[in-house]
Design an enzyme around this catalytic site. Structure first.
Site, PDB file in Angstrom:
ATOM      1  N   ARG A   1     -74.968-106.145 -66.803  1.00  0.00           N
ATOM      2  CA  ARG A   1     -74.171-106.219 -65.578  1.00  0.00           C
ATOM      3  C   ARG A   1     -73.377-107.522 -65.598  1.00  0.00           C
ATOM      4  O   ARG A   1     -73.842-108.548 -66.083  1.00  0.00           O
ATOM      5  CB  ARG A   1     -75.089-106.182 -64.357  1.00  0.00           C
ATOM      6  CG  ARG A   1     -74.331-106.120 -63.048  1.00  0.00           C
ATOM      7  CD  ARG A   1     -75.276-105.975 -61.879  1.00  0.00           C
ATOM      8  NE  ARG A   1     -74.539-105.999 -60.629  1.00  0.00           N
ATOM      9  CZ  ARG A   1     -75.090-106.310 -59.468  1.00  0.00           C
ATOM     10  NH1 ARG A   1     -76.378-106.613 -59.402  1.00  0.00           N
ATOM     11  NH2 ARG A   1     -74.364-106.313 -58.383  1.00  0.00           N
ATOM     12  N   HIS A   2     -72.177-107.471 -65.057  1.00  0.00           N
ATOM     13  CA  HIS A   2     -71.296-108.638 -64.983  1.00  0.00           C
ATOM     14  C   HIS A   2     -71.964-109.805 -64.253  1.00  0.00           C
ATOM     15  O   HIS A   2     -72.964-109.635 -63.553  1.00  0.00           O
ATOM     16  CB  HIS A   2     -69.990-108.276 -64.271  1.00  0.00           C
ATOM     17  CG  HIS A   2     -70.209-107.834 -62.849  1.00  0.00           C
ATOM     18  ND1 HIS A   2     -70.434-108.708 -61.815  1.00  0.00           N
ATOM     19  CD2 HIS A   2     -70.261-106.590 -62.308  1.00  0.00           C
ATOM     20  CE1 HIS A   2     -70.602-108.041 -60.683  1.00  0.00           C
ATOM     21  NE2 HIS A   2     -70.506-106.738 -60.966  1.00  0.00           N
TER      22      HIS A   2
ATOM     23  N   ASN B   1     -70.933-110.329 -54.269  1.00  0.00           N
ATOM     24  CA  ASN B   1     -72.363-110.149 -54.539  1.00  0.00           C
ATOM     25  C   ASN B   1     -73.172-111.110 -53.662  1.00  0.00           C
ATOM     26  O   ASN B   1     -74.169-110.722 -53.053  1.00  0.00           O
ATOM     27  CB  ASN B   1     -72.708-110.454 -55.999  1.00  0.00           C
ATOM     28  CG  ASN B   1     -72.143-109.488 -57.000  1.00  0.00           C
ATOM     29  OD1 ASN B   1     -71.852-109.882 -58.125  1.00  0.00           O
ATOM     30  ND2 ASN B   1     -71.970-108.226 -56.639  1.00  0.00           N
TER      31      ASN B   1
ATOM     32  N   GLU C   1     -66.655 -99.790 -61.929  1.00  0.00           N
ATOM     33  CA  GLU C   1     -67.613 -99.529 -60.855  1.00  0.00           C
ATOM     34  C   GLU C   1     -67.180 -98.311 -60.062  1.00  0.00           C
ATOM     35  O   GLU C   1     -66.013 -97.911 -60.071  1.00  0.00           O
ATOM     36  CB  GLU C   1     -67.721-100.759 -59.947  1.00  0.00           C
ATOM     37  CG  GLU C   1     -68.692-100.640 -58.787  1.00  0.00           C
ATOM     38  CD  GLU C   1     -70.125-100.306 -59.172  1.00  0.00           C
ATOM     39  OE1 GLU C   1     -70.392 -99.135 -59.522  1.00  0.00           O
ATOM     40  OE2 GLU C   1     -70.982-101.210 -59.113  1.00  0.00           O
TER      41      GLU C   1
ATOM     42  N   HIS D   1     -71.054-102.627 -64.499  1.00  0.00           N
ATOM     43  CA  HIS D   1     -71.374-102.836 -63.084  1.00  0.00           C
ATOM     44  C   HIS D   1     -72.668-102.123 -62.715  1.00  0.00           C
ATOM     45  O   HIS D   1     -73.131-101.239 -63.430  1.00  0.00           O
ATOM     46  CB  HIS D   1     -70.217-102.308 -62.231  1.00  0.00           C
ATOM     47  CG  HIS D   1     -68.902-102.811 -62.672  1.00  0.00           C
ATOM     48  ND1 HIS D   1     -68.379-104.007 -62.236  1.00  0.00           N
ATOM     49  CD2 HIS D   1     -68.001-102.312 -63.561  1.00  0.00           C
ATOM     50  CE1 HIS D   1     -67.203-104.211 -62.818  1.00  0.00           C
ATOM     51  NE2 HIS D   1     -66.953-103.196 -63.624  1.00  0.00           N
TER      52      HIS D   1
END
Length: 180
Positions: free
Chosen positions: A7-8, A14, A80, A143
């Site tokens: 995941r980024h 976030n 995403e 994502h």
């Protein structure tokens, strides 16, 4: 083929617990630092190639972790999930629970939401294409929703359709491994 999925790095949305969907935001300092930490692991992996979402948060993460200058292919199927009217908002503030949001039986695109089946179809088509390639070790930078779709490519969907019951979203810059 060994499939590594990451995941980024961490973003402002976030941090604020907002759904960023396909909003194209960059990493914040914590995300950059997380990617730098992950690069210490990635540099010792015997990777052939990296596939990456074209969204900036994934691309920036990929640039940081790609310390071995591997070839990178950007693929729209790794973007995403589209959240439509909910992009940039907290679902609970909108009266939508996480269970509603990740319910597998939500089968149509409503208010711009990409349905779970449509997300899975596009991500699974990417994996099916990847199966035809001759790589030994592949890294995907993407994502949370894409990682969930990849997880359920390799694992059964729960009978109740609650995708959160068997797989919570990966932490930012966490690497998961699957055998393809």
């Amino acid at each position: 083929m060994n499939l590594f999925v990451m995941r980024h790095g961490y973003t402002k949305m976030n941090k604020e617990h907002l759904y960023n969907g396909q909003i194209d935001e960059d990493l914040i300092e914590e995300g950059i630092e997380g990617a730098k930490e992950a690069s210490k692991i990635v540099k010792d992996m015997d990777l052939d190639i990296i596939f990456c979402s074209p969204l900036i948060r994934a691309k920036h993460t990929c640039e940081i972790i790609n310390c071995n200058n591997l070839p990178v292919i950007y693929d729209d199927r790794l973007k995403e999930r589209t959240f439509g009217d909910i992009d940039g908002k907290n679902l609970n503030d909108e009266g939508i629970t996480d269970e509603d949001f990740y319910n597998y039986y939500f089968e149509t695109d409503i208010n711009g939401f990409e349905s779970i089946p449509n997300l899975f179809k596009r991500v699974h088509s990417f994996i099916n294409d990847l199966k035809t390639k001759k790589y030994n070790n592949v890294l995907i930078v993407a994502h949370g929703g894409v990682l969930r779709a990849i997880h359920y490519y390799f694992n059964d969907i729960p009978e109740d359709g609650n995708l959160l019951s068997k797989f919570k979203s990966s932490k930012n810059c966490q690497i998961n491994q699957y055998k393809l």
